[in-house]
Design a protein around this motif. Structure first.
Motif, PDB file in Angstrom:
ATOM      1  N   GLN A 176     -13.837 -25.839  29.317  1.00  0.00           N
ATOM      2  CA  GLN A 176     -13.307 -25.429  30.604  1.00  0.00           C
ATOM      3  C   GLN A 176     -13.926 -24.117  31.070  1.00  0.00           C
ATOM      4  OE1 GLN A 176      -9.257 -24.446  28.689  1.00  0.00           O
ATOM      5  NE2 GLN A 176      -9.191 -23.263  30.582  1.00  0.00           N
ATOM      6  N   SER A 177     -13.876 -23.887  32.371  1.00  0.00           N
ATOM      7  CA  SER A 177     -14.316 -22.618  32.952  1.00  0.00           C
ATOM      8  C   SER A 177     -13.096 -21.748  33.238  1.00  0.00           C
ATOM      9  CB  SER A 177     -15.109 -22.868  34.234  1.00  0.00           C
ATOM     10  OG  SER A 177     -16.312 -23.553  33.945  1.00  0.00           O
ATOM     11  N   TYR A 178     -13.297 -20.439  33.210  1.00  0.00           N
ATOM     12  CA  TYR A 178     -12.189 -19.494  33.305  1.00  0.00           C
ATOM     13  C   TYR A 178     -12.361 -18.550  34.497  1.00  0.00           C
ATOM     14  CZ  TYR A 178     -11.301 -20.818  28.426  1.00  0.00           C
ATOM     15  OH  TYR A 178     -11.032 -21.514  27.276  1.00  0.00           O
ATOM     16  N   PRO A 179     -11.242 -18.085  35.058  1.00  0.00           N
ATOM     17  CA  PRO A 179     -11.338 -16.971  36.000  1.00  0.00           C
ATOM     18  C   PRO A 179     -11.746 -15.706  35.253  1.00  0.00           C
ATOM     19  CG  PRO A 179      -9.043 -17.439  35.509  1.00  0.00           C
ATOM     20  CD  PRO A 179      -9.856 -18.514  34.832  1.00  0.00           C
ATOM     21  N   VAL A 180     -12.212 -14.696  35.981  1.00  0.00           N
ATOM     22  CA  VAL A 180     -12.759 -13.515  35.309  1.00  0.00           C
ATOM     23  C   VAL A 180     -12.298 -12.238  36.006  1.00  0.00           C
ATOM     24  CG1 VAL A 180     -14.922 -13.724  36.618  1.00  0.00           C
ATOM     25  CG2 VAL A 180     -14.891 -12.402  34.495  1.00  0.00           C
ATOM     26  N   ASP A 250     -25.104  -7.340  41.938  1.00  0.00           N
ATOM     27  CA  ASP A 250     -26.457  -7.899  41.818  1.00  0.00           C
ATOM     28  C   ASP A 250     -26.894  -8.153  40.379  1.00  0.00           C
ATOM     29  OD1 ASP A 250     -26.604  -7.703  44.578  1.00  0.00           O
ATOM     30  OD2 ASP A 250     -27.585  -5.738  44.530  1.00  0.00           O
ATOM     31  N   ASN A 251     -26.261  -7.473  39.407  1.00  0.00           N
ATOM     32  CA  ASN A 251     -26.697  -7.595  38.022  1.00  0.00           C
ATOM     33  C   ASN A 251     -25.621  -8.143  37.086  1.00  0.00           C
ATOM     34  OD1 ASN A 251     -29.379  -6.506  38.383  1.00  0.00           O
ATOM     35  ND2 ASN A 251     -28.410  -4.508  38.658  1.00  0.00           N
ATOM     36  N   VAL A 252     -24.452  -7.492  37.066  1.00  0.00           N
ATOM     37  CA  VAL A 252     -23.419  -7.857  36.089  1.00  0.00           C
ATOM     38  C   VAL A 252     -22.843  -9.242  36.375  1.00  0.00           C
ATOM     39  CG1 VAL A 252     -21.164  -7.258  35.140  1.00  0.00           C
ATOM     40  CG2 VAL A 252     -22.849  -5.460  35.560  1.00  0.00           C
ATOM     41  N   ILE A 253     -22.379  -9.463  37.606  1.00  0.00           N
ATOM     42  CA  ILE A 253     -21.743 -10.746  37.923  1.00  0.00           C
ATOM     43  C   ILE A 253     -22.710 -11.925  37.749  1.00  0.00           C
ATOM     44  CG2 ILE A 253     -20.674 -12.110  39.770  1.00  0.00           C
ATOM     45  CD1 ILE A 253     -19.294  -9.558  40.724  1.00  0.00           C
ATOM     46  N   ASP A 265     -16.049 -18.600  42.223  1.00  0.00           N
ATOM     47  CA  ASP A 265     -15.587 -18.367  43.595  1.00  0.00           C
ATOM     48  C   ASP A 265     -14.727 -17.112  43.642  1.00  0.00           C
ATOM     49  OD1 ASP A 265     -12.451 -19.501  43.738  1.00  0.00           O
ATOM     50  OD2 ASP A 265     -13.687 -20.330  42.126  1.00  0.00           O
ATOM     51  N   ARG A 266     -14.585 -16.554  44.814  1.00  0.00           N
ATOM     52  CA  ARG A 266     -13.881 -15.284  45.020  1.00  0.00           C
ATOM     53  C   ARG A 266     -12.439 -15.320  44.530  1.00  0.00           C
ATOM     54  NH1 ARG A 266     -10.610 -15.509  49.408  1.00  0.00           N
ATOM     55  NH2 ARG A 266     -10.631 -13.246  49.586  1.00  0.00           N
ATOM     56  N   LYS A 267     -11.759 -16.461  44.679  1.00  0.00           N
ATOM     57  CA  LYS A 267     -10.354 -16.526  44.300  1.00  0.00           C
ATOM     58  C   LYS A 267     -10.178 -16.444  42.796  1.00  0.00           C
ATOM     59  CE  LYS A 267      -7.434 -19.006  46.648  1.00  0.00           C
ATOM     60  NZ  LYS A 267      -6.756 -17.942  47.436  1.00  0.00           N
ATOM     61  N   ASN A 268     -11.244 -16.721  42.060  1.00  0.00           N
ATOM     62  CA  ASN A 268     -11.178 -16.643  40.600  1.00  0.00           C
ATOM     63  C   ASN A 268     -11.905 -15.427  40.048  1.00  0.00           C
ATOM     64  OD1 ASN A 268      -9.733 -19.098  39.464  1.00  0.00           O
ATOM     65  ND2 ASN A 268     -11.079 -20.024  41.011  1.00  0.00           N
ATOM     66  N   PRO A 289     -14.536  -8.720  50.271  1.00  0.00           N
ATOM     67  CA  PRO A 289     -13.590  -9.817  50.073  1.00  0.00           C
ATOM     68  C   PRO A 289     -14.266 -11.164  49.842  1.00  0.00           C
ATOM     69  CG  PRO A 289     -13.696  -9.206  52.388  1.00  0.00           C
ATOM     70  CD  PRO A 289     -14.479  -8.171  51.636  1.00  0.00           C
ATOM     71  N   ASP A 290     -15.562 -11.276  50.168  1.00  0.00           N
ATOM     72  CA  ASP A 290     -16.283 -12.506  49.855  1.00  0.00           C
ATOM     73  C   ASP A 290     -16.581 -12.611  48.364  1.00  0.00           C
ATOM     74  OD1 ASP A 290     -17.937 -10.238  50.234  1.00  0.00           O
ATOM     75  OD2 ASP A 290     -19.716 -11.520  50.416  1.00  0.00           O
ATOM     76  N   VAL A 291     -16.425 -11.500  47.634  1.00  0.00           N
ATOM     77  CA  VAL A 291     -16.671 -11.480  46.187  1.00  0.00           C
ATOM     78  C   VAL A 291     -15.366 -11.510  45.407  1.00  0.00           C
ATOM     79  CG1 VAL A 291     -17.760 -10.243  44.276  1.00  0.00           C
ATOM     80  CG2 VAL A 291     -18.814 -10.192  46.553  1.00  0.00           C
ATOM     81  N   PHE A 292     -14.373 -10.711  45.841  1.00  0.00           N
ATOM     82  CA  PHE A 292     -13.115 -10.564  45.097  1.00  0.00           C
ATOM     83  C   PHE A 292     -11.916 -10.885  45.988  1.00  0.00           C
ATOM     84  CE2 PHE A 292     -16.069  -7.442  43.221  1.00  0.00           C
ATOM     85  CZ  PHE A 292     -16.066  -7.871  41.907  1.00  0.00           C
ATOM     86  N   ALA A 293     -10.981 -11.666  45.441  1.00  0.00           N
ATOM     87  CA  ALA A 293      -9.720 -11.924  46.132  1.00  0.00           C
ATOM     88  C   ALA A 293      -8.546 -11.238  45.450  1.00  0.00           C
ATOM     89  CB  ALA A 293      -9.456 -13.425  46.213  1.00  0.00           C
TER      90      ALA A 293
END
Length: 390
Positions: A176-180, A250-253, A265-268, A289-293
């Protein structure tokens, strides 16, 4: 050669015997109901936390002329006995994690009796004062995740840099994939802070096992970034955040999303941090907000309470927060602010939260017993994590 080896062995045996005798003497003289904190290197020695949360220190420095303890910025003078041992008992401390150092004849050094932690821009000693009811901050009999050390290439610094990444129990066995959550340290600390001093793994293991938090990955990056053109990743302004913003987005994410099973996605995605990291989370999290919700701001000084912070203009710093509040609210699933009740930042933080709420901003706020220190930030993460990705 044989004679030299025997002489060295004799010295070592003598040293060990002396240490054992000293430890036995300490045990015989420990105050009743005192305990050795988990931060000690030797659990049968000093420092000792007493029943009222004051701390007793014992330092052997017979040649020293003056010895002090600097505990959280408060300096205590120690008294020397005829044997050359220096002792003192501090005033009662609030529960939590406190940096300290020895000052011997004017020179500040770490205490060999303590483990060392990177804080206050140096390797420091620390003492952990227990708080009842905080079992979620301790290792429990639950499934345990893993803290991994990995390295990514930074195009900002043009070098390899470390990340510490918490993955929940079962990560390696599943698909499974996880939110971060991207979690940021404070000034004078680095990526190790949240995983060591902050006890992120213990908090997440226990919350997830209890069903209070969804399984998630937590990424701790070192935000002490210097670009080739100069400029660090701090500063309480949008401009001051640009170096670390570039590093993170640009690097970490991209590295995390390429190498770990995370939802993209931003919501996760969530961003949170303490003090300097709280300022980074406020600016980068709210203005991207396009990156983090989901955004958590712990004990930031940008609202006031520190030198250089005054007249914070919410609308200027986050355009639309007050003039297009409906859009601002719709962009965020969780917006959380916290601060310690004895922190000089607390009244400024309460005031800015009131201003947000009066304008209709959906913001959660909590305060906790404590100053600008790790127990407050552990509680902040503990609460914030329970709101996320639900």
């Amino acid at each position: 050669m044989k004679k030299t080896t025997q002489s060295l062995l004799g010295v070592l045996l003598t040293a060990i015997a002396c240490t054992q005798v000293a430890a036995q003497n300490y045990r015989e003289n420990f105050p009743e109901d005192s305990y050795s904190p988990v931060t000690n290197t030797n659990r049968t020695s000093y420092p000792r936390v007493l029943a009222d949360n004051s701390v007793m220190f014992h330092v052997n420095a017979p040649q020293a002329q003056n010895v002090q303890i600097d505990l959280g910025g408060t300096k205590y003078d120690m008294k020397k006995s005829a044997s050359g041992a220096w002792t003192l008992t501090t005033k009662p401390q609030v529960p939590g994690f406190h940096y300290y150092s020895l000052i011997i004849d004017g020179v500040s050094v770490s205490d060999p009796a303590s483990q060392t932690f990177y804080g206050c821009s140096r390797w420091s000693s620390a003492i952990e004062v227990k708080e009842t009811g905080m079992a979620d901050f301790e290792i429990q009999q639950v499934p345990h995740g893993e803290v991994r050390t990995v390295h990514y290439y930074s195009k900002v610094e043009e070098t390899w840099r470390p990340l510490l990444i918490y993955t929940p129990a079962g990560y390696d066995e599943g698909k499974q994939s996880y939110p971060v959550v991207y979690i940021q340290h404070g000034g004078g600390e680095d990526h190790r802070g949240w995983m060591e001093q902050g006890r992120t793994a213990q908090i997440m293991d226990n919350l997830i096992a209890a069903g209070k938090a969804v399984p998630m990955i937590v990424v701790s990056a070192n935000s002490n970034v210097r670009s080739r053109n100069g400029g660090m990743g701090g500063g309480y302004s949008w401009q001051g955040m640009q170096t670390f913003r570039s590093e993170l987005i640009d690097n970490v994410i991209p590295f995390v999303e390429k190498n770990f099973r995370v939802k993209k996605d931003r919501k996760n995605r969530a961003m949170c941090g303490l003090s300097m990291g709280g300022g980074q989370s406020f600016y980068i999290g709210l203005r991207d907000p396009d990156v983090f919700a989901n955004v958590g701001v712990f004990s930031t000084g940008m609202f006031g309470g520190i030198s250089g912070a005054s007249n914070f203009d919410l609308e200027a710093e986050v355009p639309g927060m007050l003039t297009d509040t409906k859009t601002f609210n719709n962009q965020l699933d969780v917006f959380f602010i916290s601060c310690g009740e004895q922190d000089p930042r607390i009244e400024y933080t309460r005031s800015i939260v009131k201003k947000m709420r009066d304008s209709g901003v959906n913001v959660r706020f909590s305060s906790y017993l404590g100053d600008h220190e790790w127990q407050v930030w552990r509680k902040s993460l503990h609460e914030f994590a329970q709101y996320l990705f639900k």
